[in-house]
Design an enzyme around this catalytic site. Structure first.
Site, PDB file in Angstrom:
ATOM      1  N   ASN A  16      -6.672  -0.776  -1.796  1.00 17.98           N
ATOM      2  CA  ASN A  16      -7.604  -1.718  -1.172  1.00 17.98           C
ATOM      3  C   ASN A  16      -7.222  -1.896   0.294  1.00 17.98           C
ATOM      4  OD1 ASN A  16      -9.655  -3.873  -1.090  1.00 17.98           O
ATOM      5  ND2 ASN A  16      -7.881  -5.186  -0.750  1.00 17.98           N
ATOM      6  N   GLU A  17      -8.119  -1.460   1.179  1.00 16.41           N
ATOM      7  CA  GLU A  17      -7.931  -1.592   2.628  1.00 16.41           C
ATOM      8  C   GLU A  17      -6.681  -0.876   3.139  1.00 16.41           C
ATOM      9  OE1 GLU A  17      -8.281  -5.609   4.012  1.00 16.41           O
ATOM     10  OE2 GLU A  17     -10.447  -5.650   3.662  1.00 16.41           O
TER      11      GLU A  17
END
Length: 298
Positions: A16-17
């Site tokens: 995530n990110e």
């Protein structure tokens, strides 16, 4: 995880990110292992924490190379960014991974709080997501919940205290898109171009979908003037007509207000007059508002 039956997962997001070269390096063995064991699961890769820039430009080709099914894009941006993204996905590669708009919220020129004007920008932006639904296969506002006396991040979709909760105007935007989502995207243009806040379009953003004999046209008016709209339905059979069913409108002159624990229905959608039938329909839309026109194709 102690469960004897399979979870029947349809999607798996990995990371995530993340950004930089380390992410695709670490992602690759996961992709190979999951493809081998569960080829039916779609894999979601990351484009990093920002919707553009060096990391974004590096990660998208890497996600294509690794064969991700979807790429997770995040957008926490101010007003002007949302208004500038009406055609963001029109020219994306349709042969590569699809897009998961995994996190987004209008951050109001750096001031992070829920209010009507921010939600209006989100509604305008979402017309472009819907118009490109062949590419943008999923979209989620973020974050979802927050306590009014103890929160880590804002804006949020639903706020609560120990006894009550309320839905923000952004929640109502999401709800309207969900209720009137249709099954097929229809072509909707103004002077041959998509209605996406382009020059000469008077701040209008729009998309159209169809579900059986019902057509849902979503229009965000980002200008400060009321506008008269003519909805022409071209390509219909000779004896076919359309008929206005209803209009659902989200509009307010309280630009920087929202709902609250004490006033949970301060700003909510309402039905407004919308009549007519034939090959075209006349409609009116208030300044700085979002409307859904429900039309029956007879």
């Amino acid at each position: 995880m102690g469960r004897p039956e399979p979870f029947n997962l349809k999607f798996r997001g990995i990371g995530n990110e993340q950004w930089g070269e380390e992410f695709p390096q670490h992602l690759e063995p996961f992709v190979k292992a999951i493809r081998k064991a569960h080829p039916e699961i779609k894999l979601v890769g990351s484009a990093g924490p920002y919707p553009d820039g060096t990391d974004f430009d590096y990660l998208w080709p890497e996600m294509k190379r690794l064969g991700a099914d979807l790429v997770d894009e995040h957008y926490y941006r101010p007003y002007d960014w949302f208004k500038s993204q009406g055609t963001r996905y029109d020219d994306y590669d349709r042969k590569g991974p699809k897009v998961f708009a995994g996190e987004y919220a209008c951050h109001a020129n750096g001031k992070k709080w829920n209010h009507y004007y921010a939600s209006l920008h989100e509604a305008a932006f979402m017309t472009g997501l819907e118009r490109n639904a062949d590419l943008v296969q999923m979209a989620t506002y973020a974050p979802l919940f927050a306590h009014v006396e103890g929160w880590q991040w804002r804006p949020d979709l639903i706020w609560f205290d120990n006894l009550n909760s309320f839905r923000t105007v952004s929640w109502y935007v999401q709800s309207l898109y969900s209720q009137y989502k249709g099954k097929n995207v229809m072509s909707l243009t103004m002077n041959g171009k998509p209605v996406a806040g382009l020059d000469g379009q008077n701040g209008l953003f729009a998309s159209a979908v169809r579900d059986g004999n019902l057509i849902y046209i979503k229009v965000a008016n980002m200008s400060e003037q009321s506008q008269s709209l003519t909805l022409n339905f071209n390509g219909m059979k000779k004896n076919a007509n359309v008929k206005a069913v209803k209009r659902v409108s989200l509009d307010s002159d309280k630009l920087y207000e929202d709902n609250s624990i004490d006033a949970p229905t301060n700003i909510v959608p309402v039905e407004k007059p919308f009549t007519g039938s034939g090959k075209s329909l006349q409609a009116q839309i208030e300044p700085l508002s979002f409307s859904i026109y429900v039309i029956s194709a007879e």
